[in-house]
Design a protein around this motif. Structure first.
Motif, mmCIF file in Angstrom:
data_model
loop_
_atom_site.group_PDB
_atom_site.id
_atom_site.type_symbol
_atom_site.label_atom_id
_atom_site.label_comp_id
_atom_site.label_asym_id
_atom_site.label_seq_id
_atom_site.Cartn_x
_atom_site.Cartn_y
_atom_site.Cartn_z
ATOM 1 N N MET A 58 -7.366 -0.761 1.334
ATOM 2 C CA MET A 58 -6.514 -1.817 0.808
ATOM 3 C C MET A 58 -5.906 -1.423 -0.546
ATOM 4 O O MET A 58 -4.745 -1.702 -0.808
ATOM 5 C CB MET A 58 -7.307 -3.112 0.666
ATOM 6 N N TYR A 59 -6.724 -0.774 -1.411
ATOM 7 C CA TYR A 59 -6.234 -0.440 -2.755
ATOM 8 C C TYR A 59 -5.045 0.506 -2.702
ATOM 9 O O TYR A 59 -4.094 0.358 -3.467
ATOM 10 C CB TYR A 59 -7.354 0.136 -3.618
ATOM 11 N N GLY A 60 -5.102 1.476 -1.797
ATOM 12 C CA GLY A 60 -3.982 2.405 -1.662
ATOM 13 C C GLY A 60 -2.700 1.673 -1.300
ATOM 14 O O GLY A 60 -1.649 1.896 -1.905
ATOM 15 N N ASP A 61 -2.798 0.772 -0.310
ATOM 16 C CA ASP A 61 -1.620 0.006 0.112
ATOM 17 C C ASP A 61 -1.112 -0.905 -1.003
ATOM 18 O O ASP A 61 0.100 -1.061 -1.181
ATOM 19 C CB ASP A 61 -1.950 -0.836 1.354
ATOM 20 N N LEU A 62 -2.026 -1.495 -1.752
ATOM 21 C CA LEU A 62 -1.635 -2.384 -2.858
ATOM 22 C C LEU A 62 -0.910 -1.596 -3.966
ATOM 23 O O LEU A 62 0.088 -2.067 -4.514
ATOM 24 C CB LEU A 62 -2.864 -3.097 -3.425
ATOM 25 N N ILE A 63 -1.405 -0.399 -4.248
ATOM 26 C CA ILE A 63 -0.771 0.441 -5.268
ATOM 27 C C ILE A 63 0.619 0.901 -4.800
ATOM 28 O O ILE A 63 1.577 0.904 -5.576
ATOM 29 C CB ILE A 63 -1.673 1.647 -5.639
ATOM 30 N N ILE A 64 0.751 1.250 -3.501
ATOM 31 C CA ILE A 64 2.054 1.628 -2.946
ATOM 32 C C ILE A 64 3.023 0.458 -3.068
ATOM 33 O O ILE A 64 4.175 0.625 -3.499
ATOM 34 C CB ILE A 64 1.920 2.062 -1.467
ATOM 35 N N LEU A 65 2.558 -0.737 -2.700
ATOM 36 C CA LEU A 65 3.394 -1.942 -2.768
ATOM 37 C C LEU A 65 3.844 -2.217 -4.207
ATOM 38 O O LEU A 65 5.030 -2.465 -4.463
ATOM 39 C CB LEU A 65 2.616 -3.140 -2.213
#
Length: 197
Positions: free
Chosen positions: A1-8
């Motif tokens: 989830m953290y990776g996707d949140l940082i990308i977003l």
């Protein structure tokens, strides 16, 4: 989830930076040389690219946190770092053109846009390999950015060849197209994030 949140987060920061740079490019294109508004435009261009660099770097870091070792992930990481490097070159080139040596600044700026174009191309290629729900929209946004950055580069070349007014107008057009592409990408990442989490 953290990776996707940082990308977003990075995608929205990049879109914000592109919008700020677009405003700067517009001020430069419509104002007379040597006016305060034209100087403000140059400053906004540099600030916008610095914000974009932050957003692109965050996207690279976010992708590095994603699981697996796929072509999609690796092309995305490479593309984001290329874009961030290109943005930093644009900041340096813009600052150089305003305060020191305009010719040298333009050369650095052109190199920065070429590097960004390559980066956006890598990102689009990586996203095209994805099977996620919004992959096509993300790829479209990144492809628009690739073409937009090519248009910006053409504008800078015109400026370098002393066709300044036309070059500035082409640069502003490309800048707005890049903003549109980055916004499309950020909206698609938001929808994808909401779908996943």
């Amino acid at each position: 989830m953290y990776g996707d949140l940082i990308i977003l987060t990075g995608a929205w920061i990049q879109a914000l930076g592109a919008a700020v740079a677009s405003i700067g490019d517009t001020l430069v294109a419509i104002e007379e040389k040597g006016t305060v508004a034209e100087e403000v435009g140059g400053d906004l261009y540099a600030i916008g690219n610095a914000i974009e660099a932050t957003g692109n770097a965050l996207q690279a870091v976010g992708r590095e946190l994603l699981p697996g070792n796929t072509d999609e992930k690796n092309l995305g990481i490479l593309g984001s770092w290329f874009q961030a490097a290109g943005n930093i070159s644009n900041v340096l080139g813009g600052a150089q053109a305003i305060s020191l040596d305009e010719e040298e600044g333009l050369n650095i700026d052109i190199i920065g846009d070429v590097i960004q174009t390559i980066g956006a191309g890598f990102e689009a290629q990586g996203s095209s390999l994805s099977r996620s729900a919004y992959a096509r929209v993300i790829t479209t946004g990144q492809t628009i950015q690739t073409y937009a950055l090519t248009i910006e580069t053409i504008g800078l070349v015109y400026i370098k060849k002393k066709r300044v007014r036309l070059g500035e107008q082409i640069l502003a057009l490309g800048s707005y197209a890049q903003t549109a592409g980055s916004l499309l990408e950020a909206i698609a990442y938001t929808k994808e994030f909401n779908l996943k989490y």
